[in-house]
Design an enzyme around this catalytic site. Structure first.
Site, PDB file in Angstrom:
ATOM      1  N   GLY A  60       3.099 -64.712 -20.090  1.00 26.25           N
ATOM      2  CA  GLY A  60       3.596 -65.069 -18.756  1.00 26.25           C
ATOM      3  C   GLY A  60       5.084 -64.851 -18.619  1.00 26.25           C
ATOM      4  CG  ASP A  73       9.787 -55.233 -21.193  1.00 20.46           C
ATOM      5  OD1 ASP A  73      10.899 -55.041 -21.728  1.00 20.46           O
ATOM      6  OD2 ASP A  73       9.176 -56.308 -21.267  1.00 20.46           O
ATOM      7  N   GLY A 107       8.315 -65.792 -18.856  1.00 18.58           N
ATOM      8  CA  GLY A 107       9.087 -66.849 -19.495  1.00 18.58           C
ATOM      9  C   GLY A 107      10.553 -66.816 -19.112  1.00 18.58           C
ATOM     10  NE  ARG A 108      12.987 -61.938 -21.154  1.00 17.10           N
ATOM     11  CZ  ARG A 108      13.512 -60.902 -21.732  1.00 17.10           C
ATOM     12  NH1 ARG A 108      14.794 -60.807 -21.802  1.00 17.10           N
ATOM     13  NH2 ARG A 108      12.744 -59.984 -22.243  1.00 17.10           N
ATOM     14  CG  ASP A 167       3.254 -58.179 -23.159  1.00 15.84           C
ATOM     15  OD1 ASP A 167       2.718 -57.614 -24.123  1.00 15.84           O
ATOM     16  OD2 ASP A 167       4.423 -58.588 -23.182  1.00 15.84           O
TER      17      ASP A 167
HETATM   18  P1  AMP Z   1       9.235 -59.022 -23.626  1.00 15.13           P
HETATM   19  O1  AMP Z   1       9.694 -58.825 -25.035  1.00 15.13           O
HETATM   20  O2  AMP Z   1      10.358 -58.950 -22.637  1.00 15.13           O
HETATM   21  O3  AMP Z   1       8.109 -58.152 -23.245  1.00 15.13           O
HETATM   22  O4  AMP Z   1       8.750 -60.535 -23.541  1.00 15.13           O
HETATM   23  C1  AMP Z   1       7.592 -61.015 -24.199  1.00 15.13           C
HETATM   24  C2  AMP Z   1       7.337 -62.448 -23.792  1.00 15.13           C
HETATM   25  O5  AMP Z   1       8.390 -63.306 -24.236  1.00 15.13           O
HETATM   26  C3  AMP Z   1       7.230 -62.667 -22.294  1.00 15.13           C
HETATM   27  O6  AMP Z   1       6.263 -63.650 -22.063  1.00 15.13           O
HETATM   28  C4  AMP Z   1       8.606 -63.162 -21.924  1.00 15.13           C
HETATM   29  O7  AMP Z   1       8.587 -63.922 -20.745  1.00 15.13           O
HETATM   30  C5  AMP Z   1       8.954 -64.014 -23.142  1.00 15.13           C
HETATM   31  N1  AMP Z   1      10.406 -64.155 -23.321  1.00 15.13           N
HETATM   32  C6  AMP Z   1      11.248 -63.214 -23.783  1.00 15.13           C
HETATM   33  N2  AMP Z   1      12.516 -63.677 -23.805  1.00 15.13           N
HETATM   34  C7  AMP Z   1      12.492 -64.937 -23.344  1.00 15.13           C
HETATM   35  C8  AMP Z   1      13.473 -65.953 -23.123  1.00 15.13           C
HETATM   36  N3  AMP Z   1      14.776 -65.752 -23.392  1.00 15.13           N
HETATM   37  N4  AMP Z   1      13.059 -67.135 -22.625  1.00 15.13           N
HETATM   38  C9  AMP Z   1      11.765 -67.363 -22.364  1.00 15.13           C
HETATM   39  N5  AMP Z   1      10.786 -66.454 -22.550  1.00 15.13           N
HETATM   40  C10 AMP Z   1      11.137 -65.251 -23.026  1.00 15.13           C
HETATM   41 MG    MG Z   2       7.755 -57.756 -21.296  1.00 16.70          MG
END
Ligand code: AMP
Ligand code: MG
Length: 478
Positions: free
Chosen positions: A81, A253, A83-84, A243
């Protein structure tokens, strides 16, 4: 005007989320061309620091965080989901286009787990620069509207200045969104999601005899075209987890992505990709693997069930290879300046690539050099016997088409960019920006927005890295 058709699908799809206000928002970058193309209110630009940091919301916004799951490096995680990231809503442009406007780094949500929901200035400006470059290269991608410094620090391995990116996407539905509902056994939600996606991205499949199977094939074609375009640009996404695969067919992304300097099919930059799962040359089979994960989610919706449904799905997933091959061959012919199709075009292209690989030649500049190698001295191409022999064959092939040199050259220059965002120059521009100097970032942004030009703006950023400048690793920077 904002609409919220996705959030209205139900509370399983999107959780209310409140951007967390920041101390001292300051606009770092604003995308005038994108704002104009979407007819965004002009008042948004003046208030951008407030509106796109989360300190205030544009009228009509309804901030939510979206639910999704995903296979990360092959391992299934049932709940990821946003998260940021916090979506403000779907902006409806006067021309009928519908795009998500989303803040990335605007504070924690229901999906943040132990993360802080924040982003650092480096990765934010990196996504801005690279997504604009991709768009200018003609590759489907999410866009960047604004980057706003928060005036707050984020703690990673080191303490970094924080920022919020405003991302614009055809939608944020991912393969992982389907997986989220499928893994929970919620077939009705899978169907709602599929119907939403069909209406929004693939209205052409509406009337197909088996619309969900047709949807799978439409996604397959979009992914095939996307990954073929990546391969031709020398782009390595770096984290093709399910994702991070947008159902719309946009690049989504910008984490540890990078462009090839020297050509090598096994090239990996990402520090977290230890086994090369997402290596440059692995991207087409990984796209197909991801498509198979989508197919599994859609199985309950297909007209034929049981073994027959599985066979139908398998046939579509296997069909990806053909879609990819034809998209890749079309692009290859354009890059070689060919106007007609011959059976041995693939061999001609592969032999060129092999000649580059043999001497670790620069991928972008070698293709760009073809425009000069049509008649005159082949400056910019490796001077090896293999390349000299190749060039003679290529010229003979072109001569057989009988078009004028000027026409062929114009085609070559339109297909082969002079400029990609070079990793070492991206890093330098981001380091300067983090230290308070935006000039290198702005100059590079202006240059990559016209990647097929060859003027002074481009020449300042065209050179491949020298030995000491080579970037060997890129980081997610989350
Ligand atoms: P990503 O590496 O950007 O594809 O992120 C993978 C997952 O980690 C996703 O669910 C993001 O929302 C979560 N995520 C990555 N960085 C953060 C952060 N700083 N705070 C909260 N969730 C994060
Ligand atoms: Mg991502």
């Amino acid at each position: 005007m904002f609409e919220h058709t996705y959030a209205r699908l139900g509370e399983d799809f999107a959780a209310d989320a409140r951007p967390t206000p920041v101390a001292a928002p300051r606009l770092l970058a604003w995308n005038d061309a994108l704002a104009a193309s979407l007819a965004l209110p002009e008042t948004w630009r003046d208030a951008a620091a407030q509106l796109f940091s989360g300190n205030a919301w544009p009228e009509g916004a309804r901030p939510v965080a979206l639910a999704y799951a995903g296979h990360q490096f092959g391992h299934f995680v049932p709940r990821l989901g946003d998260g940021r990231a916090i979506a403000l809503g779907e902006w409806l442009a006067p021309d009928g286009r519908r795009v998500d406007i989303q803040l990335k780094g605007a504070g924690p949500t229901a999906f943040s787990r132990r993360g802080d929901g924040r982003a650092a200035i480096g990765p934010v400006l990196r996504e801005f620069l690279l997504s604009e470059a991709m768009h200018a290269l003609g590759i489907p991608t999410t866009r960047s509207l604004a980057a706003v410094a928060t005036g707050e620090a984020v703690v990673r391995d080191e303490i970094l200045p924080g920022a919020v990116l405003t991302r614009v996407a055809a939608s944020h539905v991912r393969v992982g969104t389907f997986q989220y509902f499928a893994a929970r056994g919620e077939d009705a939600n899978v169907r709602r999601l599929a119907d939403h996606v069909i209406a929004r991205h693939y209205p052409g499949v509406q009337g197909a005899p088996d619309r969900y199977l047709a949807l799978l094939d439409a996604v397959s074609q979009a992914q095939a075209a996307l990954v073929a375009a990546w391969m031709h640009a020398g782009f390595i996404h770096g984290v093709m987890n399910t994702d991070n695969v947008a159902i719309s067919g946009e690049t989504l992304d910008y984490g540890p992505c990078a462009f090839l300097d020297e050509y090598h099919p096994a090239k990996v930059f990402s520090s977290i990709d230890r086994h090369g799962r997402y290596a440059y040359g692995n991207q087409p089979p990984i796209a197909q693997w991801n498509l198979a994960r989508l197919a599994e989610c859609l199985l309950p919706l297909f007209q034929r069930q049981g073994e027959q449904g599985v066979a139908d799905a398998r046939a579509v997933v296997e069909g990806f290879a053909g879609h990819y091959r034809s998209a890749w061959l079309d692009g290859l012919r354009r890059k070689l300046g060919l106007a007609t199709a011959h059976d041995d075009d693939e061999a001609l292209g592969r032999e060129f690539l092999a000649a580059l690989e043999a001497v670790a030649a620069d991928y972008t500049l070698s293709f760009r050099a073809l425009a000069e190698a049509l008649d005159g001295e082949p400056a910019g191409l490796p001077r090896t016997p293999a390349m000299d022999a190749w060039r003679a064959r290529w010229q003979a092939r072109l001569a057989g088409e009988g078009r004028g040199v000027d026409e062929v050259r114009a085609g070559l220059r339109a297909a082969n960019p002079a400029l990609i965002p070079r990793n070492h120059l991206v890093e330098a521009a981001l380091a300067a920006a983090a230290a308070g100097d935006l000039q290198p970032f702005e100059a590079m942004l202006a240059a990559v927005r016209r990647p097929f030009d060859h003027g002074p703006a481009q020449q300042a950023f065209m050179a491949p890295p020298e030995a000491g400048q080579r970037v060997t690793q890129t980081f997610c920077g989350t």
